[in-house]
Write a protein that holds these residues in place. Structure first.
Motif, PDB file in Angstrom:
ATOM      1  N   ARG A 196      52.787  34.652  35.922  1.00  0.00           N
ATOM      2  CA  ARG A 196      52.880  35.947  35.256  1.00  0.00           C
ATOM      3  C   ARG A 196      52.889  37.112  36.239  1.00  0.00           C
ATOM      4  O   ARG A 196      53.705  38.031  36.114  1.00  0.00           O
ATOM      5  CB  ARG A 196      51.684  36.113  34.308  1.00  0.00           C
ATOM      6  CG  ARG A 196      51.602  35.084  33.181  1.00  0.00           C
ATOM      7  CD  ARG A 196      52.571  35.400  32.067  1.00  0.00           C
ATOM      8  NE  ARG A 196      52.345  36.735  31.515  1.00  0.00           N
ATOM      9  CZ  ARG A 196      51.412  37.016  30.595  1.00  0.00           C
ATOM     10  NH1 ARG A 196      50.619  36.063  30.143  1.00  0.00           N
ATOM     11  NH2 ARG A 196      51.289  38.237  30.117  1.00  0.00           N
ATOM     12  N   PHE A 197      51.946  37.088  37.222  1.00  0.00           N
ATOM     13  CA  PHE A 197      51.770  38.239  38.098  1.00  0.00           C
ATOM     14  C   PHE A 197      51.593  37.784  39.553  1.00  0.00           C
ATOM     15  O   PHE A 197      50.997  36.741  39.806  1.00  0.00           O
ATOM     16  CB  PHE A 197      50.516  39.031  37.701  1.00  0.00           C
ATOM     17  CG  PHE A 197      50.408  39.330  36.240  1.00  0.00           C
ATOM     18  CD1 PHE A 197      51.331  40.150  35.613  1.00  0.00           C
ATOM     19  CD2 PHE A 197      49.369  38.796  35.494  1.00  0.00           C
ATOM     20  CE1 PHE A 197      51.220  40.429  34.255  1.00  0.00           C
ATOM     21  CE2 PHE A 197      49.243  39.063  34.147  1.00  0.00           C
ATOM     22  CZ  PHE A 197      50.182  39.878  33.517  1.00  0.00           C
ATOM     23  N   PRO A 198      52.043  38.600  40.521  1.00  0.00           N
ATOM     24  CA  PRO A 198      51.805  38.280  41.932  1.00  0.00           C
ATOM     25  C   PRO A 198      50.432  38.719  42.425  1.00  0.00           C
ATOM     26  O   PRO A 198      50.068  38.439  43.562  1.00  0.00           O
ATOM     27  CB  PRO A 198      52.913  39.062  42.651  1.00  0.00           C
ATOM     28  CG  PRO A 198      53.148  40.256  41.775  1.00  0.00           C
ATOM     29  CD  PRO A 198      52.942  39.770  40.369  1.00  0.00           C
ATOM     30  N   LEU A 199      49.656  39.404  41.586  1.00  0.00           N
ATOM     31  CA  LEU A 199      48.316  39.878  41.933  1.00  0.00           C
ATOM     32  C   LEU A 199      47.277  39.142  41.094  1.00  0.00           C
ATOM     33  O   LEU A 199      47.599  38.584  40.043  1.00  0.00           O
ATOM     34  CB  LEU A 199      48.202  41.387  41.687  1.00  0.00           C
ATOM     35  CG  LEU A 199      49.108  42.286  42.528  1.00  0.00           C
ATOM     36  CD1 LEU A 199      48.874  43.747  42.145  1.00  0.00           C
ATOM     37  CD2 LEU A 199      48.879  42.071  44.001  1.00  0.00           C
ATOM     38  N   PRO A 200      46.002  39.146  41.501  1.00  0.00           N
ATOM     39  CA  PRO A 200      44.982  38.448  40.719  1.00  0.00           C
ATOM     40  C   PRO A 200      44.711  39.147  39.392  1.00  0.00           C
ATOM     41  O   PRO A 200      44.800  40.368  39.283  1.00  0.00           O
ATOM     42  CB  PRO A 200      43.747  38.488  41.628  1.00  0.00           C
ATOM     43  CG  PRO A 200      43.954  39.681  42.490  1.00  0.00           C
ATOM     44  CD  PRO A 200      45.434  39.743  42.732  1.00  0.00           C
ATOM     45  N   VAL A 201      44.330  38.351  38.376  1.00  0.00           N
ATOM     46  CA  VAL A 201      43.884  38.933  37.121  1.00  0.00           C
ATOM     47  C   VAL A 201      42.394  39.282  37.212  1.00  0.00           C
ATOM     48  O   VAL A 201      41.898  40.123  36.467  1.00  0.00           O
ATOM     49  CB  VAL A 201      44.155  38.002  35.924  1.00  0.00           C
ATOM     50  CG1 VAL A 201      45.660  37.821  35.745  1.00  0.00           C
ATOM     51  CG2 VAL A 201      43.473  36.656  36.083  1.00  0.00           C
ATOM     52  N   LYS A 202      41.698  38.632  38.172  1.00  0.00           N
ATOM     53  CA  LYS A 202      40.291  38.932  38.398  1.00  0.00           C
ATOM     54  C   LYS A 202      39.945  38.605  39.836  1.00  0.00           C
ATOM     55  O   LYS A 202      40.461  37.638  40.397  1.00  0.00           O
ATOM     56  CB  LYS A 202      39.387  38.129  37.452  1.00  0.00           C
ATOM     57  CG  LYS A 202      37.891  38.404  37.620  1.00  0.00           C
ATOM     58  CD  LYS A 202      37.064  37.587  36.636  1.00  0.00           C
ATOM     59  CE  LYS A 202      35.578  37.827  36.817  1.00  0.00           C
ATOM     60  NZ  LYS A 202      34.755  37.038  35.860  1.00  0.00           N
ATOM     61  N   LEU A 203      39.057  39.406  40.428  1.00  0.00           N
ATOM     62  CA  LEU A 203      38.596  39.179  41.789  1.00  0.00           C
ATOM     63  C   LEU A 203      37.095  39.433  41.836  1.00  0.00           C
ATOM     64  O   LEU A 203      36.614  40.415  41.286  1.00  0.00           O
ATOM     65  CB  LEU A 203      39.320  40.112  42.760  1.00  0.00           C
ATOM     66  CG  LEU A 203      38.983  39.976  44.245  1.00  0.00           C
ATOM     67  CD1 LEU A 203      40.190  40.320  45.083  1.00  0.00           C
ATOM     68  CD2 LEU A 203      37.822  40.897  44.630  1.00  0.00           C
ATOM     69  N   SER A 204      36.359  38.537  42.489  1.00  0.00           N
ATOM     70  CA  SER A 204      34.918  38.698  42.667  1.00  0.00           C
ATOM     71  C   SER A 204      34.599  38.580  44.143  1.00  0.00           C
ATOM     72  O   SER A 204      34.948  37.596  44.787  1.00  0.00           O
ATOM     73  CB  SER A 204      34.162  37.618  41.880  1.00  0.00           C
ATOM     74  OG  SER A 204      32.769  37.702  42.123  1.00  0.00           O
ATOM     75  N   GLN A 205      33.931  39.601  44.693  1.00  0.00           N
ATOM     76  CA  GLN A 205      33.633  39.647  46.115  1.00  0.00           C
ATOM     77  C   GLN A 205      32.203  40.118  46.319  1.00  0.00           C
ATOM     78  O   GLN A 205      31.840  41.236  45.963  1.00  0.00           O
ATOM     79  CB  GLN A 205      34.598  40.595  46.821  1.00  0.00           C
ATOM     80  CG  GLN A 205      34.386  40.686  48.311  1.00  0.00           C
ATOM     81  CD  GLN A 205      35.381  41.633  48.956  1.00  0.00           C
ATOM     82  OE1 GLN A 205      36.555  41.634  48.609  1.00  0.00           O
ATOM     83  NE2 GLN A 205      34.901  42.436  49.870  1.00  0.00           N
ATOM     84  N   HIS A 206      31.354  39.257  46.873  1.00  0.00           N
ATOM     85  CA  HIS A 206      29.945  39.595  47.065  1.00  0.00           C
ATOM     86  C   HIS A 206      29.692  40.284  48.398  1.00  0.00           C
ATOM     87  O   HIS A 206      28.711  40.997  48.538  1.00  0.00           O
ATOM     88  CB  HIS A 206      29.083  38.339  46.951  1.00  0.00           C
ATOM     89  CG  HIS A 206      29.201  37.671  45.617  1.00  0.00           C
ATOM     90  ND1 HIS A 206      28.835  38.300  44.447  1.00  0.00           N
ATOM     91  CD2 HIS A 206      29.665  36.453  45.258  1.00  0.00           C
ATOM     92  CE1 HIS A 206      29.052  37.489  43.424  1.00  0.00           C
ATOM     93  NE2 HIS A 206      29.556  36.368  43.885  1.00  0.00           N
TER      94      HIS A 206
END
Length: 235
Positions: free
Chosen positions: A210-220
């Motif tokens: 669907r997309f070339p970018l993430p639908v979600k990102l988590s970075q601690h």
């Protein structure tokens, strides 16, 4: 509060591990927006844009505006702009600019690649420093795009040359499973990818069809930052 570039460090694309496939077409211009939270508290919104710059070059920009919590109180904003050229479906770096503006802090970084001399120059306002470039090298702003294209091409493991502050650093990532992810843009059957060579607490979920970018990102690393896709528009 730590304000960090919000789609980084994701990844740049260099050595791909897995069955070779023919590269698909590179993406056309687009605009995407994300809700950004930190430690579970809404913090702001990010706008990501890709557009052609002419002469075979492209500009990939990210603007993050603090709209909630301490980020809004401090008037915090982060602006990143990358110029690159396509090498296959890899956004090979030409230049990168980063600027943080807040009431109590300002920070900047300028990176430029001289491909004729095979040299990277980085300046954060204290004088330039240089190091050798690497073919297929990206920088931290375009890493999200590079990863999305790698997953679209069916890659499950990726080793990535990334231009950081003092060197080109090879970073390793691996698809670790498939999960259903619900974000403001909808519900997606997503592929989860994690960084495997460093304990950075980084995970991203992509819907590569669907997309070339993430639908979600988590970075601690930098303070429990989460980004969730709100909208995506082909321009």
């Amino acid at each position: 509060m730590t304000i960090r570039p919000l789609l980084a460090p994701l990844l740049g694309l260099g050595l791909l591990l897995g069955a070779p496939v023919a590269p698909a077409a590179t993406p056309s211009a687009f605009t995407a927006t994300y809700d950004v939270s930190q430690g579970g508290t809404p913090m702001g919104q990010a706008t990501v844009n890709l557009r052609a710059a002419g002469n075979g070059e492209w500009i990939y920009s990210k603007d993050v505006k603090g709209t909630g919590g301490l980020a809004a109180l401090l008037g915090a904003s982060v602006t990143e702009s990358s110029r690159f050229r396509w090498k296959g479906d890899v956004p090979e770096a030409i230049s990168y600019d980063y600027q943080l503006q807040a009431a109590v802090k300002q920070k900047q970084r300028h990176l430029v690649v001289d491909w004729a001399k095979k040299q990277v120059t980085v300046d954060e306002g204290k004088g330039p420093q240089t190091y050798p470039s690497s073919p297929g090298m990206v920088e931290r702003n375009t890493l999200a795009l590079a990863l999305g294209l790698a997953l679209r091409d069916g890659k499950q493991q990726v080793a990535l040359p990334v231009a950081v502050r003092q060197e080109v650093q090879v970073q390793n990532f691996k698809v670790t499973g498939k999960e259903t992810v619900k974000v403001p843009a909808g519900s997606f059957d997503a592929e989860r990818i994690d960084r495997t060579d460093a304990d950075r607490g980084f995970s991203a979920w992509y819907a590569p069809g669907r997309f070339p970018l993430p639908v979600k990102l988590s970075q601690h690393d930098g303070g429990d930052m989460v980004m969730e896709l709100v909208s995506y528009r082909a321009d």
